[in-house]
Scaffold this motif. Structure first.
Motif, PDB file in Angstrom:
ATOM      1  N   ALA A   4      17.528  -2.919   3.099  1.00 57.75           N
ATOM      2  CA  ALA A   4      16.758  -4.086   2.750  1.00 57.75           C
ATOM      3  C   ALA A   4      17.231  -4.449   1.412  1.00 57.75           C
ATOM      4  O   ALA A   4      17.978  -3.799   0.440  1.00 57.75           O
ATOM      5  CB  ALA A   4      15.184  -3.437   2.465  1.00 57.75           C
ATOM      6  N   PHE A   5      17.057  -5.993   1.354  1.00 57.59           N
ATOM      7  CA  PHE A   5      17.491  -6.642   0.043  1.00 57.59           C
ATOM      8  C   PHE A   5      16.851  -6.185  -1.217  1.00 57.59           C
ATOM      9  O   PHE A   5      15.594  -5.885  -0.957  1.00 57.59           O
ATOM     10  CB  PHE A   5      17.576  -8.293   0.253  1.00 57.59           C
ATOM     11  CG  PHE A   5      17.920  -9.106  -0.898  1.00 57.59           C
ATOM     12  CD1 PHE A   5      19.347  -9.361  -0.868  1.00 57.59           C
ATOM     13  CD2 PHE A   5      17.230  -9.403  -2.209  1.00 57.59           C
ATOM     14  CE1 PHE A   5      19.691 -10.210  -1.636  1.00 57.59           C
ATOM     15  CE2 PHE A   5      17.980 -10.276  -2.864  1.00 57.59           C
ATOM     16  CZ  PHE A   5      18.995 -10.612  -2.958  1.00 57.59           C
ATOM     17  N   PRO A   6      17.333  -5.873  -2.337  1.00 63.25           N
ATOM     18  CA  PRO A   6      16.696  -5.221  -3.509  1.00 63.25           C
ATOM     19  C   PRO A   6      15.460  -6.125  -4.029  1.00 63.25           C
ATOM     20  O   PRO A   6      15.619  -7.453  -4.195  1.00 63.25           O
ATOM     21  CB  PRO A   6      17.612  -5.352  -4.576  1.00 63.25           C
ATOM     22  CG  PRO A   6      19.038  -5.068  -3.854  1.00 63.25           C
ATOM     23  CD  PRO A   6      18.763  -6.145  -2.788  1.00 63.25           C
ATOM     24  N   ARG A  47       9.935  -6.504   2.958  1.00 63.48           N
ATOM     25  CA  ARG A  47      10.644  -5.299   3.270  1.00 63.48           C
ATOM     26  C   ARG A  47      11.297  -4.790   2.123  1.00 63.48           C
ATOM     27  O   ARG A  47      11.525  -3.561   2.067  1.00 63.48           O
ATOM     28  CB  ARG A  47      11.829  -5.712   4.269  1.00 63.48           C
ATOM     29  CG  ARG A  47      11.154  -6.491   5.675  1.00 63.48           C
ATOM     30  CD  ARG A  47      12.179  -6.873   6.446  1.00 63.48           C
ATOM     31  NE  ARG A  47      11.684  -7.763   7.567  1.00 63.48           N
ATOM     32  CZ  ARG A  47      10.629  -7.508   8.564  1.00 63.48           C
ATOM     33  NH1 ARG A  47      10.480  -6.295   8.635  1.00 63.48           N
ATOM     34  NH2 ARG A  47      10.164  -8.387   9.278  1.00 63.48           N
ATOM     35  N   ALA A  48      11.744  -5.695   1.081  1.00 65.96           N
ATOM     36  CA  ALA A  48      12.229  -5.195  -0.072  1.00 65.96           C
ATOM     37  C   ALA A  48      11.132  -4.334  -0.905  1.00 65.96           C
ATOM     38  O   ALA A  48      11.587  -3.504  -1.294  1.00 65.96           O
ATOM     39  CB  ALA A  48      12.807  -6.347  -1.032  1.00 65.96           C
ATOM     40  N   LEU A  49       9.776  -4.904  -0.787  1.00 67.99           N
ATOM     41  CA  LEU A  49       8.958  -3.896  -1.633  1.00 67.99           C
ATOM     42  C   LEU A  49       8.704  -2.688  -0.795  1.00 67.99           C
ATOM     43  O   LEU A  49       8.500  -1.627  -1.407  1.00 67.99           O
ATOM     44  CB  LEU A  49       7.544  -4.828  -1.568  1.00 67.99           C
ATOM     45  CG  LEU A  49       6.465  -4.126  -2.343  1.00 67.99           C
ATOM     46  CD1 LEU A  49       6.923  -3.643  -3.928  1.00 67.99           C
ATOM     47  CD2 LEU A  49       5.246  -4.525  -2.306  1.00 67.99           C
ATOM     48  N   ALA A  50       8.673  -2.650   0.481  1.00 68.68           N
ATOM     49  CA  ALA A  50       8.454  -1.295   1.186  1.00 68.68           C
ATOM     50  C   ALA A  50       9.566  -0.421   1.118  1.00 68.68           C
ATOM     51  O   ALA A  50       9.301   0.741   0.704  1.00 68.68           O
ATOM     52  CB  ALA A  50       8.344  -1.690   2.643  1.00 68.68           C
ATOM     53  N   ALA A  51      10.835  -0.869   0.899  1.00 71.55           N
ATOM     54  CA  ALA A  51      11.881  -0.005   0.666  1.00 71.55           C
ATOM     55  C   ALA A  51      11.722   0.500  -0.687  1.00 71.55           C
ATOM     56  O   ALA A  51      12.731   1.415  -1.064  1.00 71.55           O
ATOM     57  CB  ALA A  51      13.278  -0.933   1.030  1.00 71.55           C
ATOM     58  N   LEU A  52      11.326  -0.516  -1.504  1.00 73.05           N
ATOM     59  CA  LEU A  52      11.416  -0.023  -2.999  1.00 73.05           C
ATOM     60  C   LEU A  52      10.457   1.251  -3.305  1.00 73.05           C
ATOM     61  O   LEU A  52      10.466   2.093  -4.071  1.00 73.05           O
ATOM     62  CB  LEU A  52      10.766  -1.107  -3.703  1.00 73.05           C
ATOM     63  CG  LEU A  52      10.344  -0.773  -5.238  1.00 73.05           C
ATOM     64  CD1 LEU A  52      11.839  -0.971  -6.094  1.00 73.05           C
ATOM     65  CD2 LEU A  52       9.454  -2.002  -5.792  1.00 73.05           C
ATOM     66  N   LEU A  53       9.195   1.436  -2.306  1.00 73.59           N
ATOM     67  CA  LEU A  53       8.363   2.394  -2.678  1.00 73.59           C
ATOM     68  C   LEU A  53       8.798   3.719  -2.231  1.00 73.59           C
ATOM     69  O   LEU A  53       9.672   3.680  -1.119  1.00 73.59           O
ATOM     70  CB  LEU A  53       6.932   2.045  -1.818  1.00 73.59           C
ATOM     71  CG  LEU A  53       6.394   0.716  -2.174  1.00 73.59           C
ATOM     72  CD1 LEU A  53       5.092   0.269  -1.223  1.00 73.59           C
ATOM     73  CD2 LEU A  53       5.830   0.702  -3.611  1.00 73.59           C
ATOM     74  N   PRO A  54       8.210   4.746  -2.760  1.00 68.15           N
ATOM     75  CA  PRO A  54       8.752   6.172  -2.173  1.00 68.15           C
ATOM     76  C   PRO A  54       8.148   6.428  -0.891  1.00 68.15           C
ATOM     77  O   PRO A  54       7.487   5.624  -0.220  1.00 68.15           O
ATOM     78  CB  PRO A  54       8.212   7.048  -3.288  1.00 68.15           C
ATOM     79  CG  PRO A  54       6.872   6.305  -3.643  1.00 68.15           C
ATOM     80  CD  PRO A  54       7.218   4.843  -3.825  1.00 68.15           C
ATOM     81  N   PRO A  55       9.091   7.149  -0.018  1.00 67.39           N
ATOM     82  CA  PRO A  55       8.711   7.565   1.227  1.00 67.39           C
ATOM     83  C   PRO A  55       7.559   8.260   1.477  1.00 67.39           C
ATOM     84  O   PRO A  55       6.699   8.862   0.512  1.00 67.39           O
ATOM     85  CB  PRO A  55       9.866   8.317   1.700  1.00 67.39           C
ATOM     86  CG  PRO A  55      10.145   9.112   0.224  1.00 67.39           C
ATOM     87  CD  PRO A  55      10.321   8.005  -0.763  1.00 67.39           C
ATOM     88  N   TYR A  87       9.146   9.999   5.371  1.00 67.13           N
ATOM     89  CA  TYR A  87       9.541   8.651   6.297  1.00 67.13           C
ATOM     90  C   TYR A  87       9.422   7.361   5.232  1.00 67.13           C
ATOM     91  O   TYR A  87       8.676   7.538   4.176  1.00 67.13           O
ATOM     92  CB  TYR A  87       8.803   8.544   7.454  1.00 67.13           C
ATOM     93  CG  TYR A  87       9.087   9.589   8.384  1.00 67.13           C
ATOM     94  CD1 TYR A  87      10.048   9.701   9.398  1.00 67.13           C
ATOM     95  CD2 TYR A  87       8.171  10.711   8.431  1.00 67.13           C
ATOM     96  CE1 TYR A  87      10.265  10.791  10.381  1.00 67.13           C
ATOM     97  CE2 TYR A  87       7.867  11.759   9.329  1.00 67.13           C
ATOM     98  CZ  TYR A  87       9.099  11.784  10.333  1.00 67.13           C
ATOM     99  OH  TYR A  87       9.019  12.914  11.134  1.00 67.13           O
ATOM    100  N   PRO A  88      10.444   6.344   5.500  1.00 68.25           N
ATOM    101  CA  PRO A  88      10.038   5.045   4.678  1.00 68.25           C
ATOM    102  C   PRO A  88       8.855   4.518   5.036  1.00 68.25           C
ATOM    103  O   PRO A  88       8.063   4.639   6.280  1.00 68.25           O
ATOM    104  CB  PRO A  88      11.289   4.232   5.270  1.00 68.25           C
ATOM    105  CG  PRO A  88      12.400   5.080   5.813  1.00 68.25           C
ATOM    106  CD  PRO A  88      11.613   6.497   6.209  1.00 68.25           C
ATOM    107  N   THR A  89       8.094   3.931   4.050  1.00 69.42           N
ATOM    108  CA  THR A  89       6.953   3.041   4.161  1.00 69.42           C
ATOM    109  C   THR A  89       7.272   1.998   5.428  1.00 69.42           C
ATOM    110  O   THR A  89       8.096   1.400   5.505  1.00 69.42           O
ATOM    111  CB  THR A  89       6.659   2.474   3.109  1.00 69.42           C
ATOM    112  OG1 THR A  89       6.457   3.161   1.812  1.00 69.42           O
ATOM    113  CG2 THR A  89       5.466   1.682   3.139  1.00 69.42           C
ATOM    114  N   PRO A 223      26.887  -4.910   0.652  1.00 65.70           N
ATOM    115  CA  PRO A 223      25.797  -4.302   0.133  1.00 65.70           C
ATOM    116  C   PRO A 223      25.679  -3.229  -0.566  1.00 65.70           C
ATOM    117  O   PRO A 223      24.782  -2.936  -1.507  1.00 65.70           O
ATOM    118  CB  PRO A 223      25.352  -4.084   1.800  1.00 65.70           C
ATOM    119  CG  PRO A 223      26.456  -3.967   2.595  1.00 65.70           C
ATOM    120  CD  PRO A 223      27.448  -4.941   1.914  1.00 65.70           C
ATOM    121  N   ASP A 224      26.694  -2.170  -0.425  1.00 62.80           N
ATOM    122  CA  ASP A 224      26.462  -0.961  -1.117  1.00 62.80           C
ATOM    123  C   ASP A 224      26.644  -1.300  -2.673  1.00 62.80           C
ATOM    124  O   ASP A 224      25.754  -0.714  -3.480  1.00 62.80           O
ATOM    125  CB  ASP A 224      27.582   0.013  -0.823  1.00 62.80           C
ATOM    126  CG  ASP A 224      27.171   0.563   0.524  1.00 62.80           C
ATOM    127  OD1 ASP A 224      26.018   0.566   1.155  1.00 62.80           O
ATOM    128  OD2 ASP A 224      27.993   1.146   1.186  1.00 62.80           O
TER     129      ASP A 224
END
Length: 335
Positions: A4-6, A47-55, A87-89, A223-224
């Motif tokens: 996901a985009f940061p 999607r960026a916020l969900a990826a930011l959050l802890p699993p 698991y990811p959010t 991306p990396d």
């Protein structure tokens, strides 16, 4: 693996990012409605916020991501050795053409035909539990799906009773809707269910547009490297969200600020008390995010436009936009 985009790398759109951060701190706010132009980063931000959050910790094989075996619905068949994993959010898209069965779940036709068993096939609401349900073009959603979402948003539970099935499961998620107001209006009942609303526009500043293109291009090409560059800032935002969640119950709200919220909603002609409650919760979440001990008038000034603008009745005698009307009322009430 698709990254996901940061979240921190999103250029501008500060109100949209703030609204999504507040719902991450307090999911009870009721979600975010984002109206505006296409290509302004609405789905990217979710999607960026969900990826930011802890699993999230969930039982392996549970279709509703239950945190413990005891919390799994009784219709779920779990293997004896099912373990709890991280698991990811979840972020689930609800497409406009989705059928009611696809959304709520229905009889598993394959098992019924092959084994003669009545089994439940979970839908999108099950997948979104403990995560985000994203609806693009929410203003074009069919009425029967709107009614269904209103029921689920009210109860936090999905109930399916048809085809010989009687199924219940938790369906608690942050609802994020986006759309273009020129393509159709949102039903007032659903509009009122969104806790916060923001309007986004394509940037008209050349330097900002160039920055958006540069960052997106850098992300797609390497991306990396791009993720590594923004990792520290994303980590800071994640830490602030987690800290805010912990201190949220301790944030004080004085009677003066409560009266301000009530006077503001009366001045704007807001129906019911949902406006005051949402404004209060959002201000408390903002205070927690900033590390403040209590809600102040500064928090009310900042939050009122995104908590109240979508709740206003139309005034044919007032040509000002809803956000302008809120700001004008703020100046009068908090003078």
């Amino acid at each position: 693996m698709t990254h996901a985009f940061p979240f921190s790398a999103i250029v501008g759109q500060d109100q949209m990012k703030l609204a999504m951060i507040l719902t991450a701190i307090d999911p009870k706010l009721g979600g975010v409605l984002v109206f505006g132009d296409r290509g302004t980063g609405k789905s990217t931000a979710v999607r960026a916020l969900a990826a930011l959050l802890p699993p999230i910790s969930a039982v392996e094989g549970c279709p509703v991501q239950s945190a413990t075996r005891a919390a799994c619905p009784d219709w779920v068949e779990l293997p004896e050795n099912a373990e709890i994993h991280e698991y990811p959010t979840p972020v689930v898209d609800l497409p406009l053409g989705a059928t009611e069965d696809r959304v709520t779940g229905a009889l598993d036709i394959e098992r019924a035909l092959v084994n003669g068993e009545k089994a439940f096939q979970p839908g999108l609401l099950a997948q979104a539990n403990r995560g985000y349900l994203y609806i693009d073009e929410v203003n074009l959603l069919e009425d029967h799906l709107v009614d269904l979402l209103l029921d689920v948003a009210q109860t936090g539970e999905n109930v399916v009773e048809r085809e010989g099935l009687s199924i219940r499961h938790p369906a608690r998620f942050v609802l994020v809707g986006s759309g273009n107001p020129e393509e159709g209006e949102l039903r007032p009942q659903l509009l009122d269910r969104f806790g916060l609303s923001v309007e986004v526009r394509s940037p008209d500043d050349i330097d900002q547009r160039v920055e958006v293109v540069q960052r997106r291009d850098a992300f797609e090409m390497q991306p990396d490297k791009f993720l590594k560059k923004w990792h520290r800032e994303d980590t800071r935002v994640r830490g602030a969200i987690l800290t805010a969640r912990d201190i949220l119950p301790d944030i004080k709200v004085r009677k003066r600020e409560l009266r301000d919220c009530a006077e503001l909603c009366i001045a704007l002609g807001s129906d019911g008390l949902r406006g005051e409650l949402t404004l209060l919760r959002a201000c408390r979440a903002l205070a927690a995010y900033e590390g403040a001990a209590s809600v102040t008038r500064r928090h009310i000034r900042r939050i009122a436009p995104i908590a109240l603008a979508h709740r206003l009745r139309r005034d044919p005698m007032d040509e000002a936009g809803s956000v302008s009307r809120v700001r004008r009322a703020l100046d009068e009430v908090l003078a």
